[in-house]
Design an enzyme around this catalytic site. Structure first.
Site, mmCIF file in Angstrom:
data_model
loop_
_atom_site.group_PDB
_atom_site.id
_atom_site.type_symbol
_atom_site.label_atom_id
_atom_site.label_comp_id
_atom_site.label_asym_id
_atom_site.label_seq_id
_atom_site.Cartn_x
_atom_site.Cartn_y
_atom_site.Cartn_z
ATOM 1 N N HIS A 16 54.666 -8.944 4.354
ATOM 2 C CA HIS A 16 55.168 -7.727 3.733
ATOM 3 C C HIS A 16 56.651 -7.864 3.419
ATOM 4 O O HIS A 16 57.337 -8.752 3.910
ATOM 5 C CB HIS A 16 54.899 -6.491 4.599
ATOM 6 N N CYS A 35 64.351 -8.367 6.324
ATOM 7 C CA CYS A 35 62.985 -7.925 6.012
ATOM 8 C C CYS A 35 62.851 -7.424 4.576
ATOM 9 O O CYS A 35 61.745 -7.183 4.105
ATOM 10 C CB CYS A 35 62.528 -6.847 6.984
ATOM 11 N N HIS A 41 57.857 -11.813 4.205
ATOM 12 C CA HIS A 41 57.733 -12.541 5.470
ATOM 13 C C HIS A 41 56.452 -12.058 6.134
ATOM 14 O O HIS A 41 55.895 -11.041 5.744
ATOM 15 C CB HIS A 41 58.961 -12.317 6.373
ATOM 16 N N HIS A 43 53.696 -11.626 9.715
ATOM 17 C CA HIS A 43 53.547 -11.358 11.146
ATOM 18 C C HIS A 43 52.123 -11.689 11.574
ATOM 19 O O HIS A 43 51.179 -11.575 10.794
ATOM 20 C CB HIS A 43 53.806 -9.879 11.474
ATOM 21 N N ASP A 81 43.881 -8.400 6.642
ATOM 22 C CA ASP A 81 44.021 -9.759 7.160
ATOM 23 C C ASP A 81 44.264 -10.765 6.032
ATOM 24 O O ASP A 81 43.543 -10.786 5.030
ATOM 25 C CB ASP A 81 42.772 -10.148 7.943
ATOM 26 N N HIS A 82 45.289 -11.585 6.219
ATOM 27 C CA HIS A 82 45.695 -12.618 5.260
ATOM 28 C C HIS A 82 46.023 -12.023 3.884
ATOM 29 O O HIS A 82 45.694 -12.595 2.853
ATOM 30 C CB HIS A 82 44.634 -13.719 5.150
ATOM 31 N N GLU A 126 53.737 -5.713 16.272
ATOM 32 C CA GLU A 126 54.262 -6.505 15.168
ATOM 33 C C GLU A 126 54.837 -7.828 15.688
ATOM 34 O O GLU A 126 54.742 -8.860 15.035
ATOM 35 C CB GLU A 126 55.340 -5.716 14.420
#
Length: 137
Positions: A16, A35, A41, A43, A81-82, A126
């Site tokens: 994100h 960020c 980037h 997580h 996810d991904h 996170e």
């Protein structure tokens, strides 16, 4: 009838960028720091899903943990996810994908679908040191 709460932890990866397009680059950098990088980037998120309810005398469960696992995979993980949250997930076209807003979106996806109990709490990790709790109230 006794009540209990059960929690299932699931894992997902997502990228994100924290950025408010209505503000300047300087403002975004001051508020979100690294960020706000336009390259995003990622997580490795952990999501704890807690359901509360009466213990079923026939099964001994509040909810079958496999039912909960499958529900979370179907309603949440397949969307997040991904993914790049800013680019791939429609809900984050209007919301900045902070951990707080990710938890909010997860709640809205899960709460209506949870059987045999009620969604009590989400805890979104996170990082190993940072998490958000959301209770939908």
């Amino acid at each position: 009838m006794p009540k209990s709460a059960v929690t299932r932890r699931v894992h997902f990866n997502a990228a994100h960028r924290l950025y408010n397009p209505q503000r300047s680059e300087a403002w975004n950098e001051a508020i979100f720091g690294v960020c706000s990088n336009p390259n995003a980037h990622g997580h490795n998120y952990e999501l704890d899903v807690t359901v509360e309810g009466e213990i079923d005398p026939e099964t001994g469960y509040v909810i079958d943990i496999n039912v909960l696992k499958n529900l979370v995979e179907e309603k949440v993980l397949r969307h997040l996810d991904h993914k790049n949250l800013n680019l791939d997930v429609p809900w984050f076209r209007e919301l900045i994908p902070t951990a707080e807003n990710i938890a909010y979106v997860c709640w809205n996806l899960l709460a209506p679908a949870v059987p045999a109990g009620r969604l009590l709490r989400l805890r979104l990790w996170e990082t190993p040191r940072n998490y958000v709790e959301y209770e939908g109230r």
